[in-house]
Design a protein around this motif. Structure first.
Motif, mmCIF file in Angstrom:
data_model
loop_
_atom_site.group_PDB
_atom_site.id
_atom_site.type_symbol
_atom_site.label_atom_id
_atom_site.label_comp_id
_atom_site.label_asym_id
_atom_site.label_seq_id
_atom_site.Cartn_x
_atom_site.Cartn_y
_atom_site.Cartn_z
ATOM 1 N N VAL A 232 -20.722 22.953 12.192
ATOM 2 C CA VAL A 232 -19.919 23.837 11.346
ATOM 3 C C VAL A 232 -20.569 25.213 11.368
ATOM 4 C CG1 VAL A 232 -19.056 24.285 9.010
ATOM 5 C CG2 VAL A 232 -19.211 21.934 9.853
ATOM 6 N N PHE A 234 -20.468 29.302 9.695
ATOM 7 C CA PHE A 234 -19.999 30.032 8.520
ATOM 8 C C PHE A 234 -20.284 31.522 8.674
ATOM 9 C CE2 PHE A 234 -24.368 28.897 7.654
ATOM 10 C CZ PHE A 234 -24.909 29.951 6.924
ATOM 11 N N ASP A 237 -15.659 32.923 6.503
ATOM 12 C CA ASP A 237 -15.156 31.595 6.173
ATOM 13 C C ASP A 237 -15.942 30.576 6.982
ATOM 14 O OD1 ASP A 237 -12.959 32.264 4.373
ATOM 15 O OD2 ASP A 237 -12.020 33.178 6.142
ATOM 16 N N ALA A 238 -15.630 29.302 6.750
ATOM 17 C CA ALA A 238 -16.269 28.234 7.519
ATOM 18 C C ALA A 238 -15.328 27.736 8.603
ATOM 19 C CB ALA A 238 -16.657 27.091 6.597
ATOM 20 N N GLU A 239 -15.914 27.318 9.715
ATOM 21 C CA GLU A 239 -15.122 26.770 10.811
ATOM 22 C C GLU A 239 -15.808 25.519 11.343
ATOM 23 O OE1 GLU A 239 -13.586 27.902 15.342
ATOM 24 O OE2 GLU A 239 -14.683 29.385 14.146
ATOM 25 N N VAL A 240 -15.062 24.438 11.468
ATOM 26 C CA VAL A 240 -15.598 23.196 12.020
ATOM 27 C C VAL A 240 -15.482 23.255 13.545
ATOM 28 C CG1 VAL A 240 -15.412 20.680 12.072
ATOM 29 C CG2 VAL A 240 -14.957 21.925 9.936
ATOM 30 N N ALA A 275 -19.138 28.483 1.400
ATOM 31 C CA ALA A 275 -18.002 27.953 2.170
ATOM 32 C C ALA A 275 -18.486 27.018 3.268
ATOM 33 C CB ALA A 275 -17.197 29.102 2.767
ATOM 34 N N GLY A 276 -19.597 27.370 3.907
ATOM 35 C CA GLY A 276 -20.156 26.529 4.954
ATOM 36 C C GLY A 276 -20.616 25.177 4.429
ATOM 37 N N LYS A 278 -19.585 23.628 1.724
ATOM 38 C CA LYS A 278 -18.423 22.837 1.323
ATOM 39 C C LYS A 278 -17.762 22.198 2.550
ATOM 40 C CE LYS A 278 -16.078 24.518 -2.027
ATOM 41 N NZ LYS A 278 -15.156 25.358 -2.860
ATOM 42 N N ALA A 279 -17.648 22.957 3.632
ATOM 43 C CA ALA A 279 -17.033 22.426 4.854
ATOM 44 C C ALA A 279 -17.896 21.329 5.474
ATOM 45 C CB ALA A 279 -16.815 23.567 5.851
ATOM 46 N N LYS A 282 -17.445 18.207 3.574
ATOM 47 C CA LYS A 282 -16.112 17.661 3.869
ATOM 48 C C LYS A 282 -16.127 16.924 5.210
ATOM 49 C CE LYS A 282 -11.670 17.296 2.899
ATOM 50 N NZ LYS A 282 -10.766 18.441 3.101
ATOM 51 N N VAL A 283 -16.933 17.375 6.148
ATOM 52 C CA VAL A 283 -17.054 16.695 7.442
ATOM 53 C C VAL A 283 -17.583 15.273 7.231
ATOM 54 C CG1 VAL A 283 -18.429 16.655 9.564
ATOM 55 C CG2 VAL A 283 -17.253 18.745 8.889
#
Length: 675
Positions: A232, A234, A237-240, A275-276, A278-279, A282-283
């Protein structure tokens, strides 16, 4: 079927409700008052055999050995009728159950708490020094099985004077040098802000982001099949980049291809760490189909950033609260001893002072705060350190709780601060001053750590009215082993133990543990205050604090030397002097750092050194002077796989190359002779 007895504090309404429930089910129920309990315990106590406890002798042994000092209970009558014998045996069983139930066996024996009323575990009490399996949900109860051998050694030391008592607990896996392979799940959380394009390392061709890319590529090649990796990034925003996926011959090249794009495209102008995180969580959530997925793997988030957090949740306390709440809420049924199911390791670089990154490492991991300087050699090897600690862990979710009784209170100034937690649902219900809790996410092989706790008391006279075997301290350790079993052990410190510690000189091992704790507390305070001054740009005051700390530690060294000569404990004096002098050397090295680097670099280095010493865990090569004494790298004979052998060899080689000069044994012996 054995009779089970529990001690519960009930309101009148609760008592009536329980009676009604048992009548509906046709169950037998017997409720007693505390006064009735005391009467039964007093009678039954005369006929309960007292087994060896904490190395002390039983009454039978006391008769044969005048050295074994222990208060004896009254003898059973020599001749009694068969009816009386049966009645006394029944009373013995009931009294034994009551005694056990009031010895604190209600602390969560199960690894999970179900919704609704919590049913206490079996009231069986494990003898001291024995590990037992905790009950799993749905088990039939009964005695908890003993475990003959364990990964963690649990030992405590006691030092007392007229005003204070110190309990030093030592947890160790130094006897474990070979680790079985257990799957790891690692999510790399990488900063993609513009500042990550700055140079890192001595090769001007490489930036921070390209070095991280190289590390991620090497990580994919070093982990085992069935390990899981996610990535991930960041910025704003965060990106997977890719979710958690098992490494296989098919998935490795696909993930490697995706890594090629890590340093391509536009970099972000801001850094949103919240944000990172949290993402990344979530992963894990998306990859976990059942509750056991969170507990049966070693879960880790590895954050790499230059520490310039300027978007999203930027307030440190708010960020920590947000992260920990998100972790707990993903598996709401886990109790306090396991609800932090993931460790968050933080590696920073650059000259930014990031309180957020440091506190995230401090509260969401059990290892050091990692800082890589801009001129580091082979920083990719340093990035493998937290991965190695996950792969070499033999226990995780380790909780340690110590409870006081009979009017004693904690002296916070003498209690270890690292890894301390606040229990949300205290099983004892005695308030914060009666109980302290510590939590460690995992424990590597060939590692040891001690936790010191200080308590205030009013001296021997304040407990004279208590029986010799009265409990004053209860120590409890729980952990999950490599098989996924939850184990626990309790150790009790009685009035007699405290009186012995008050009147007897501590042995060599106790002396080393107590002095080491004293040195750790001094170094922790010194580096905390020095970092606070550095944070506001006051290099002069920061340097003055560390110079004063060196003088304080030198005074302690002189005191230790005098006491050791009086007690003829020269070997323990040598060991503690080597330890204290290594801390003094680190303060000297940090003073030199202040003169040569920016405030941010000095602050990061102080935090990295402080956490390595207080947590006794290895850090980036060259960070800690005398790291082989203060925070050694685990010496492993095997990690259950050949895949990690190359990163391990690189780390060990770097430590040998970077090792600073530390005071030798010959010099210490000369110092002792001169003093």
């Amino acid at each position: 079927m054995d009779e089970k007895v529990y001690a519960l504090r009930l309101t009148g309404e609760q008592k009536a409700g329980i009676h009604s429930l048992f009548q509906e089910r046709g169950w037998r129920l017997e409720l007693d008052t505390i006064d009735r309990y005391k009467e039964k315990e007093e009678v039954a106590g005369d006929y309960i055999t007292i087994n060896r406890v904490n190395g002390r002798a039983s009454p039978e042994e006391c008769k044969e050995s005048p050295i074994a000092r222990r208060r004896l209970r009254s003898e059973p009558t020599a001749s009694i009728s068969e009816d009386d014998q049966k009645r006394l045996q029944d009373m013995k069983k009931i009294g034994s159950s009551y005694t056990q139930s009031f010895k604190g066996t209600f602390k969560a024996g199960s690894v999970r708490k179900e919704s609704g009323l919590e049913v206490p575990p079996s009231a069986s009490s494990a003898p001291q020094g024995q590990w037992r399996l905790s009950h799993m949900p749905g088990s039939s109860g009964g005695d908890q099985p003993e475990v003959e051998s364990c990964d963690i050694s649990f030992k405590h030391f006691l030092v007392a004077d007229d005003k204070s008592i110190q309990v030093i607990t030592r947890l160790s896996t130094e006897h474990v040098h070979t680790v079985s392979r257990v799957p790891v799940r690692i999510v790399l959380l990488i900063d993609r802000s513009g500042s990550m394009l700055h140079k890192l390392g001595r090769d001007s061709r490489h930036t921070k982001i390209t070095k991280v890319k190289q590390f991620a590529s090497q990580l994919l090649a070093s982990l085992d099949d069935d390990d899981e990796v996610g990535l991930v990034t960041f910025g704003e925003d965060a990106e997977v980049f890719f979710p958690l996926e098992k490494l296989t011959a098919k998935s490795r090249p696909v993930l490697q291809h995706r890594l090629e794009n890590l340093d391509r495209g536009n970099m972000s102008r801001v850094t949103n760490l919240s944000a990172g995180l949290k993402a990344a969580l979530k992963v894990f959530f998306n990859a976990s189909k059942k509750e056991s997925d969170y507990l049966e793997s070693k879960n880790s988030i590895l954050v790499f950033s230059d520490g310039e957090i300027n978007a999203g949740t930027t307030d440190t306390n708010s960020l920590l609260h947000e992260v920990r709440q998100n972790i707990r809420q993903m598996v709401p049924k886990l109790d306090d001893s396991q609800n932090q199911w993931v460790t968050i390791s933080v590696v920073t670089t650059g000259s930014n002072i990031s309180e957020q990154a440091y506190m995230l490492s401090k509260t969401c991991s059990s290892e050091a705060y990692y800082y890589i300087s801009k001129d580091a050699v082979d920083p990719e090897a340093d990035l493998f350190l937290p991965v190695l600690l996950r792969k070499s862990a033999v226990a995780w979710n380790i909780s340690y709780v110590i409870k006081l009784s009979h009017g004693m209170t904690f002296d916070d100034e003498k209690c270890s601060r690292d890894n301390r937690i606040r229990l949300r649902r205290s099983s004892y219900g005695s308030g914060p001053r009666a109980e302290k809790a510590y939590f460690m996410y995992d424990f590597a092989a060939d590692h040891s750590r001690q936790i010191g706790v200080g308590a205030n008391w009013d001296g021997e006279e304040s407990i004279q009215h208590l029986p010799n075997d009265q409990q004053l301290f209860k120590l409890r350790v729980e952990y999950t082993n490599i098989k996924g079993d939850r184990l626990w052990q309790e150790q009790i410190i009685t009035k007699e133990d405290v009186i012995d510690a008050l009147h007897k000189r501590p042995n060599s091992e106790t002396n080393i543990a107590a002095r080491k704790h004293e040195v750790q507390m001094v170094s922790s305070d010194v580096l905390r205050f020095a970092a606070e001054h550095m944070k506001v740009g006051d290099k002069r005051k920061s340097k003055a604090v560390m110079l004063e700390g060196q003088r304080d530690l030198q005074s302690l060294l002189n005191k230790f030397g005098e006491q050791s000569l009086e007690r003829s404990q020269s070997q323990s004096s040598i060991e503690i002097q080597m330890y204290a002098k290594s801390v003094v050397d680190n303060l000297g090295a940090l003073i030199d750092t202040i003169e040569q680097t920016t405030e941010g670099e000095s602050w990061n280095k102080m935090k990295a050194v402080s956490t390595a010493i207080s947590r006794e865990t290895p850090n980036v090569a060259g960070t800690v002077v005398g790291d082989d004494i203060l925070c050694p790298l685990p010496q492993l004979q095997g990690t259950g796989t050949h895949m990690m052998s190359d990163p391990l060899q690189r780390l060990m080689a770097k430590n040998k190359q970077k090792k600073r000069r530390t005071i030798g044994l010959d010099t210490l012996l000369e110092d002792l002779q001169l003093s």
